[in-house]
Design an enzyme around this catalytic site. Structure first.
Site, PDB file in Angstrom:
ATOM      1  N   SER A 117      56.585  60.635   4.957  1.00 28.87           N
ATOM      2  CA  SER A 117      57.294  60.726   6.240  1.00 28.87           C
ATOM      3  C   SER A 117      56.532  61.448   7.336  1.00 28.87           C
ATOM      4  O   SER A 117      56.971  61.441   8.491  1.00 28.87           O
ATOM      5  CB  SER A 117      58.659  61.398   6.038  1.00 28.87           C
ATOM      6  OG  SER A 117      59.584  60.512   5.467  1.00 28.87           O
ATOM      7  N   LYS A 120      55.917  59.611  10.543  1.00 28.44           N
ATOM      8  CA  LYS A 120      56.876  59.510  11.647  1.00 28.44           C
ATOM      9  C   LYS A 120      56.368  60.164  12.928  1.00 28.44           C
ATOM     10  O   LYS A 120      56.856  59.857  14.014  1.00 28.44           O
ATOM     11  CB  LYS A 120      58.217  60.121  11.241  1.00 28.44           C
ATOM     12  CG  LYS A 120      58.987  59.329  10.188  1.00 28.44           C
ATOM     13  CD  LYS A 120      60.350  59.950   9.929  1.00 28.44           C
ATOM     14  CE  LYS A 120      61.183  59.129   8.956  1.00 28.44           C
ATOM     15  NZ  LYS A 120      60.701  59.220   7.565  1.00 28.44           N
ATOM     16  N   SER A 308      64.230  63.347   9.555  1.00 30.10           N
ATOM     17  CA  SER A 308      63.377  62.390   8.852  1.00 30.10           C
ATOM     18  C   SER A 308      64.143  61.094   8.592  1.00 30.10           C
ATOM     19  O   SER A 308      64.186  60.576   7.465  1.00 30.10           O
ATOM     20  CB  SER A 308      62.861  62.975   7.537  1.00 30.10           C
ATOM     21  OG  SER A 308      61.708  62.287   7.101  1.00 30.10           O
TER      22      SER A 308
END
Length: 475
Positions: A117, A120, A308
């Site tokens: 993640s 991102k 997230s």
């Protein structure tokens, strides 16, 4: 024993409004943060008391350029000692001085890995590069081709609430009940007598709704779901931030919530609403009966990074693609993220994006590329882009870092480190920045990959590495 310092750490964390960037006189975190925020605590380390001086809202280089940078050899010795894991796995890492871009530590930094993640951050930067920070996405009710038909058209807001619009919330800024009530008033004013049929138009996004790069187990666990251009609460079955199951068809599910609210709103008029919701489109040029709009893009990016949110990340990539003139599809989204990041100055050579959320194991991004982007975000004079840095979770305080950095060994990072986390079965990652003891802001990325049953140990290692930077004089 290790938890005895929790109160002290939380107090330190409250200092975060001014800590990471203010003391360095880079773009202030406070400017990037929106809404009500925590206030600075009374007890703050002396080295974080330096006032911020800004020039035209941008970074200031003069006084801070004289502050000493960490010694490379000392820093390397400390980080090498922190980045250790028993069993399988290895680390890649890069640390840069944010002001000058000088690389202070490089450990397999050019190696492409799946950063989970932490990816991102790229998606967030691309979205605010491709679109204006104040962009709001409309969910509209339009008259259909047949009399009595209402078309619910998605414009990219997947943080809808089934209830009434909440002007003080990011998730739920636009409410389907509010939209239904406005629609009912418009239908009554037009003399509609019913019955009314609801259709759902989610044609804004094209191509497959599910990516082949995602594992079936991730879908079943609710990590992700088929991507549509309208959804209630990122497709969670229960509104919130998860974890839990997601709905299989977020667009139709939103349509059913809207239909129920419209039926309730029209009941007093004696107008019936068909209980079945189907897909359909409105005639070209149809004028909306009513519409509700999402929170601004910058606030959605903040929400996505703090929580997230995989679903929202994929949606923002598709919306970025549409804004850039590409297909609003998986391929268009990843192509746009890579193109926008390259345009910002990141060398994207050999970069491969399997998705925009970080779930895909097919992604290959290096620690050097992630740290390069972080350094750019910290020094840019563009307030929209630098808000990405100000949206990152804060150690021991917010988002996915709220439950970390409360151990004695890494307590020096509480309230000082800001970073995006990343976790897959075989990966743990952290990319962000910290202010060291001399007031220099250090951009960093630490990625542990090839893990097998030791992910928690690797996570502790990257946390310790970030704590090294937060407490570093390193000379």
């Amino acid at each position: 024993m290790s938890r005895m310092f929790s109160g002290m750490l939380l107090a330190l964390a409250f200092a975060v409004l001014l800590v990471p960037l203010a003391c360095y006189a880079l773009p202030p975190v406070a400017e990037a943060w929106r809404g009500e925020r925590l206030q600075r605590a009374e007890v703050v380390p002396d080295y974080q008391e330096a006032p911020a001086e800004l020039a035209d809202g941008g970074p200031v280089s003069a006084p801070q350029a004289a502050d000493p940078m960490p010694d490379r050899e000392v820093l390397a010795r400390l980080l090498d000692a922190a980045l250790v894991v028993e069993g399988s796995g290895s680390f890649s890492a890069v640390v840069q001085d944010a002001l000058t871009g000088t690389v202070l530590y490089d450990r397999n930094g050019a190696a492409g890995v799946a950063p989970a993640s932490s990816l991102k951050v790229l998606t967030a930067a691309a979205a605010l590069s491709a679109m204006d920070a104040d962009t709001r996405f409309a969910t509209a009710a339009l008259p259909g081709e047949d009399p009595g038909t209402v078309v619910l058209r998605g414009g990219g807001d997947v943080l809808l609430t089934a209830g009434t619009s909440d002007p003080d919330s990011v998730a739920g800024r636009a409410g389907l009940t509010t939209l239904a009530e406005q629609t009912a008033a418009a239908l009554a004013a037009d003399g509609t007598t019913g019955p009314v049929k609801v259709l759902v138009d989610d044609s804004l996004f094209t191509g497959p709704a599910l990516s082949d790069a995602w594992g079936e187990a991730d879908v079943e666990a609710g990590e992700i779901a088929p991507i549509h251009s309208l959804a209630v609460s990122s497709a969670w079955v229960q509104e919130g931030t998860g974890p839990g199951p997601r709905v299989d068809d977020a667009a139709l599910s939103a349509g059913e919530s809207y239909r129920a609210a419209l039926a309730a709103a029209l009941a007093s008029e004696g107008i019936n609403v068909d209980p079945y919701v189907e897909r359909g489109t409105a005639p070209a040029g149809a004028v909306a009966l009513a519409e509700v709009r999402s929170a601004p893009l910058a606030e959605q990016v903040d929400y996505m990074l703090l929580n997230s949110d995989n679903y929202l990340a994929e949606v923002l990539a598709r919306l970025s693609a549409a804004a850039a003139g590409r297909e609003a599809s998986f391929a268009g989204g990843t192509e746009t993220v890579q193109a926008e990041v390259a345009a910002l100055g990141v060398d994207t050579t050999a970069m491969v994006l399997g998705d925009a959320s970080g779930l895909s194991g097919e992604t290959s991004v290096s620690a050097a590329q992630l740290t390069s982007l972080m350094q750019i975000l910290l020094t840019t004079t563009d307030p929209d882009l630098r808000s990405v840095a100000g949206s990152l979770p804060v150690a021991a305080l917010t988002g996915t870092l709220s439950g970390r950095y409360d151990e004695i060994s890494d307590s020096s990072a509480a309230g000082i480190v800001r970073a995006k986390t990343g976790t897959l079965l075989a990966v743990t990652a952290l990319t962000g920045y910290a202010t060291d003891a001399d007031g220099r802001v250090l951009a960093f990325t630490f990625i542990g990959s090839g893990l097998d049953g030791n992910t928690q140990q690797a996570r502790d290692a990257v946390d310790s590495a970030a704590a090294v930077l937060a407490g570093c004089g390193c000379r």
